[in-house]
Motif scaffolding. Structure first.
Motif, PDB file in Angstrom:
ATOM      1  N   ASP A   1       0.836  -1.197   0.000  1.00  0.00           N
ATOM      2  CA  ASP A   1       0.000   0.000   0.000  1.00  0.00           C
ATOM      3  C   ASP A   1       0.869   1.244   0.000  1.00  0.00           C
ATOM      4  O   ASP A   1       1.865   1.319   0.731  1.00  0.00           O
ATOM      5  CB  ASP A   1      -0.910   0.024   1.228  1.00  0.00           C
ATOM      6  N   GLY A   2       0.513   2.205  -0.820  1.00  0.00           N
ATOM      7  CA  GLY A   2       1.240   3.469  -0.888  1.00  0.00           C
ATOM      8  C   GLY A   2       2.447   3.437  -1.805  1.00  0.00           C
ATOM      9  O   GLY A   2       3.055   4.468  -2.068  1.00  0.00           O
ATOM     10  N   ASP A   3       2.822   2.275  -2.302  1.00  0.00           N
ATOM     11  CA  ASP A   3       3.975   2.155  -3.190  1.00  0.00           C
ATOM     12  C   ASP A   3       3.533   2.467  -4.615  1.00  0.00           C
ATOM     13  O   ASP A   3       2.598   1.849  -5.127  1.00  0.00           O
ATOM     14  CB  ASP A   3       4.549   0.735  -3.109  1.00  0.00           C
ATOM     15  N   THR A   4       4.201   3.438  -5.241  1.00  0.00           N
ATOM     16  CA  THR A   4       3.819   3.830  -6.600  1.00  0.00           C
ATOM     17  C   THR A   4       4.615   3.085  -7.672  1.00  0.00           C
ATOM     18  O   THR A   4       4.316   3.215  -8.850  1.00  0.00           O
ATOM     19  CB  THR A   4       4.000   5.346  -6.788  1.00  0.00           C
ATOM     20  N   ALA A   5       5.607   2.321  -7.272  1.00  0.00           N
ATOM     21  CA  ALA A   5       6.390   1.542  -8.238  1.00  0.00           C
ATOM     22  C   ALA A   5       5.545   0.395  -8.784  1.00  0.00           C
ATOM     23  O   ALA A   5       4.539  -0.002  -8.188  1.00  0.00           O
ATOM     24  CB  ALA A   5       7.649   0.995  -7.573  1.00  0.00           C
ATOM     25  N   LYS A   6       5.980  -0.134  -9.933  1.00  0.00           N
ATOM     26  CA  LYS A   6       5.299  -1.302 -10.489  1.00  0.00           C
ATOM     27  C   LYS A   6       5.370  -2.449  -9.482  1.00  0.00           C
ATOM     28  O   LYS A   6       6.363  -2.590  -8.768  1.00  0.00           O
ATOM     29  CB  LYS A   6       5.993  -1.741 -11.779  1.00  0.00           C
ATOM     30  N   PRO A   7       4.341  -3.284  -9.438  1.00  0.00           N
ATOM     31  CA  PRO A   7       4.402  -4.451  -8.552  1.00  0.00           C
ATOM     32  C   PRO A   7       5.607  -5.328  -8.887  1.00  0.00           C
ATOM     33  O   PRO A   7       5.970  -5.474 -10.050  1.00  0.00           O
ATOM     34  CB  PRO A   7       3.098  -5.190  -8.832  1.00  0.00           C
ATOM     35  N   LYS A   8       6.221  -5.894  -7.857  1.00  0.00           N
ATOM     36  CA  LYS A   8       7.365  -6.786  -8.062  1.00  0.00           C
ATOM     37  C   LYS A   8       6.842  -8.162  -8.469  1.00  0.00           C
ATOM     38  O   LYS A   8       5.912  -8.686  -7.869  1.00  0.00           O
ATOM     39  CB  LYS A   8       8.189  -6.907  -6.788  1.00  0.00           C
ATOM     40  N   LYS A   9       7.460  -8.721  -9.491  1.00  0.00           N
ATOM     41  CA  LYS A   9       7.016  -9.992 -10.038  1.00  0.00           C
ATOM     42  C   LYS A   9       7.859 -11.139  -9.470  1.00  0.00           C
ATOM     43  O   LYS A   9       9.078 -11.073  -9.447  1.00  0.00           O
ATOM     44  CB  LYS A   9       7.144  -9.964 -11.555  1.00  0.00           C
ATOM     45  N   TYR A  10       7.170 -12.179  -9.013  1.00  0.00           N
ATOM     46  CA  TYR A  10       7.806 -13.423  -8.574  1.00  0.00           C
ATOM     47  C   TYR A  10       7.207 -14.543  -9.398  1.00  0.00           C
ATOM     48  O   TYR A  10       5.999 -14.577  -9.630  1.00  0.00           O
ATOM     49  CB  TYR A  10       7.526 -13.701  -7.094  1.00  0.00           C
ATOM     50  N   TRP A  11       8.047 -15.465  -9.823  1.00  0.00           N
ATOM     51  CA  TRP A  11       7.538 -16.614 -10.544  1.00  0.00           C
ATOM     52  C   TRP A  11       6.864 -17.530  -9.547  1.00  0.00           C
ATOM     53  O   TRP A  11       7.352 -17.745  -8.438  1.00  0.00           O
ATOM     54  CB  TRP A  11       8.680 -17.334 -11.252  1.00  0.00           C
ATOM     55  N   GLY A  12       5.732 -18.090  -9.903  1.00  0.00           N
ATOM     56  CA  GLY A  12       5.010 -18.982  -9.014  1.00  0.00           C
ATOM     57  C   GLY A  12       4.962 -20.390  -9.571  1.00  0.00           C
ATOM     58  O   GLY A  12       4.814 -20.589 -10.767  1.00  0.00           O
ATOM     59  N   ALA A  13       5.103 -21.351  -8.696  1.00  0.00           N
ATOM     60  CA  ALA A  13       5.041 -22.761  -9.090  1.00  0.00           C
ATOM     61  C   ALA A  13       3.937 -23.445  -8.293  1.00  0.00           C
ATOM     62  O   ALA A  13       4.076 -23.629  -7.088  1.00  0.00           O
ATOM     63  CB  ALA A  13       6.381 -23.436  -8.813  1.00  0.00           C
ATOM     64  N   PRO A  14       2.835 -23.810  -8.950  1.00  0.00           N
ATOM     65  CA  PRO A  14       1.774 -24.507  -8.227  1.00  0.00           C
ATOM     66  C   PRO A  14       2.221 -25.891  -7.752  1.00  0.00           C
ATOM     67  O   PRO A  14       3.045 -26.539  -8.380  1.00  0.00           O
ATOM     68  CB  PRO A  14       0.652 -24.637  -9.263  1.00  0.00           C
ATOM     69  N   SER A  15       1.640 -26.327  -6.643  1.00  0.00           N
ATOM     70  CA  SER A  15       1.912 -27.670  -6.128  1.00  0.00           C
ATOM     71  C   SER A  15       1.232 -28.700  -7.038  1.00  0.00           C
ATOM     72  O   SER A  15       0.435 -28.360  -7.908  1.00  0.00           O
ATOM     73  CB  SER A  15       1.376 -27.792  -4.698  1.00  0.00           C
ATOM     74  N   HIS A  16       1.537 -29.978  -6.815  1.00  0.00           N
ATOM     75  CA  HIS A  16       0.989 -31.040  -7.660  1.00  0.00           C
ATOM     76  C   HIS A  16      -0.543 -31.068  -7.628  1.00  0.00           C
ATOM     77  O   HIS A  16      -1.180 -31.411  -8.603  1.00  0.00           O
ATOM     78  CB  HIS A  16       1.569 -32.399  -7.271  1.00  0.00           C
ATOM     79  N   ASP A  17      -1.148 -30.699  -6.491  1.00  0.00           N
ATOM     80  CA  ASP A  17      -2.614 -30.696  -6.413  1.00  0.00           C
ATOM     81  C   ASP A  17      -3.209 -29.331  -6.768  1.00  0.00           C
ATOM     82  O   ASP A  17      -4.415 -29.145  -6.725  1.00  0.00           O
ATOM     83  CB  ASP A  17      -3.086 -31.137  -5.031  1.00  0.00           C
ATOM     84  N   ARG A  18      -2.337 -28.386  -7.113  1.00  0.00           N
ATOM     85  CA  ARG A  18      -2.696 -27.031  -7.534  1.00  0.00           C
ATOM     86  C   ARG A  18      -3.456 -26.243  -6.471  1.00  0.00           C
ATOM     87  O   ARG A  18      -4.158 -25.294  -6.777  1.00  0.00           O
ATOM     88  CB  ARG A  18      -3.503 -27.051  -8.822  1.00  0.00           C
ATOM     89  N   ARG A  19      -3.319 -26.601  -5.218  1.00  0.00           N
ATOM     90  CA  ARG A  19      -3.956 -25.827  -4.154  1.00  0.00           C
ATOM     91  C   ARG A  19      -3.016 -24.768  -3.589  1.00  0.00           C
ATOM     92  O   ARG A  19      -3.447 -23.897  -2.855  1.00  0.00           O
ATOM     93  CB  ARG A  19      -4.436 -26.738  -3.044  1.00  0.00           C
ATOM     94  N   SER A  20      -1.752 -24.871  -3.906  1.00  0.00           N
ATOM     95  CA  SER A  20      -0.767 -23.914  -3.416  1.00  0.00           C
ATOM     96  C   SER A  20       0.049 -23.398  -4.588  1.00  0.00           C
ATOM     97  O   SER A  20       0.335 -24.141  -5.523  1.00  0.00           O
ATOM     98  CB  SER A  20       0.178 -24.579  -2.413  1.00  0.00           C
ATOM     99  N   ILE A  21       0.425 -22.129  -4.527  1.00  0.00           N
ATOM    100  CA  ILE A  21       1.358 -21.597  -5.513  1.00  0.00           C
ATOM    101  C   ILE A  21       2.539 -21.032  -4.731  1.00  0.00           C
ATOM    102  O   ILE A  21       2.386 -20.183  -3.863  1.00  0.00           O
ATOM    103  CB  ILE A  21       0.722 -20.557  -6.460  1.00  0.00           C
ATOM    104  N   PHE A  22       3.718 -21.583  -5.004  1.00  0.00           N
ATOM    105  CA  PHE A  22       4.919 -21.259  -4.257  1.00  0.00           C
ATOM    106  C   PHE A  22       5.616 -20.038  -4.831  1.00  0.00           C
ATOM    107  O   PHE A  22       5.682 -19.861  -6.041  1.00  0.00           O
ATOM    108  CB  PHE A  22       5.888 -22.454  -4.267  1.00  0.00           C
ATOM    109  N   VAL A  23       6.159 -19.197  -3.946  1.00  0.00           N
ATOM    110  CA  VAL A  23       6.970 -18.051  -4.356  1.00  0.00           C
ATOM    111  C   VAL A  23       8.363 -18.584  -4.628  1.00  0.00           C
ATOM    112  O   VAL A  23       9.019 -19.119  -3.745  1.00  0.00           O
ATOM    113  CB  VAL A  23       7.027 -16.983  -3.245  1.00  0.00           C
TER     114      VAL A  23
END
Length: 169
Positions: A86-108
């Motif tokens: 909140d309050g940050d005017t810079a572009k959002p920082k991008k992290y690649w995400g890797a979903p778990s095998h059951d696709r219920r979690s996405i890892f940073v």
């Protein structure tokens, strides 16, 4: 009875859970998990309200994991996480995400963004009160923004950071 009172007085007492404390801390079978449920409820597969996504920081055997957990699963085999305070005017920082095998979690993850360590540091060093995370599945529209309160995170991560220290930059 007097001996029981002395024994109880000598035992360490855990503080009662604060109702305004958004972070939950759990220790189970050698892992230490710090979680928070998002403020918003996400729609389930049929559009009805579902569970709230959770931000999970897990430490086990010196290894760290940070992920978003979705009760009904992540709608893609891969995706990106965009993080903005909140309050940050810079572009959002991008992290690649890797979903778990059951696709219920996405890892940073992500070698170039320094992955988990950099993500946790950004949460701890932020002057903001909240962080917004947008998940963008590959070849699909972004999912609704998920917001988490940062108040109390430094205290909640005390033991977690002792068990799984962050790498220096």
């Amino acid at each position: 009875m007097h001996a029981l009172g002395i024994l109880l007085a000598a035992l360490p007492c855990a503080p009662p859970p604060a109702h305004d404390q958004p972070w939950a801390i759990d220790s189970d079978r050698g892992s230490l998990v710090v979680t928070q449920s998002a403020a918003e409820t996400w729609p389930g597969p049929d559009g009805e309200p579902a569970e709230k996504p959770e931000l999970v920081l897990r430490c086990a055997g010196g290894e760290k994991e940070v992920y978003l957990y979705f009760a009904y699963g992540f709608p893609s085999k891969e995706g990106d996480l965009f993080v903005q305070f909140d309050g940050d005017t810079a572009k959002p920082k991008k992290y690649w995400g890797a979903p778990s095998h059951d696709r219920r979690s996405i890892f940073v993850t992500g070698v170039w963004t320094k992955g988990t360590d950099e993500f946790v540091k950004s949460l701890l060093e932020s002057k903001s009160r909240t962080v917004a995370i947008t998940v963008k599945p590959k070849k699909k529209d972004p999912l609704p923004e998920v917001r988490f309160e940062l108040a109390g995170l430094d205290a909640a991560l005390g033991e977690w950071l002792r068990e799984c220290p962050l790498r220096e930059r």
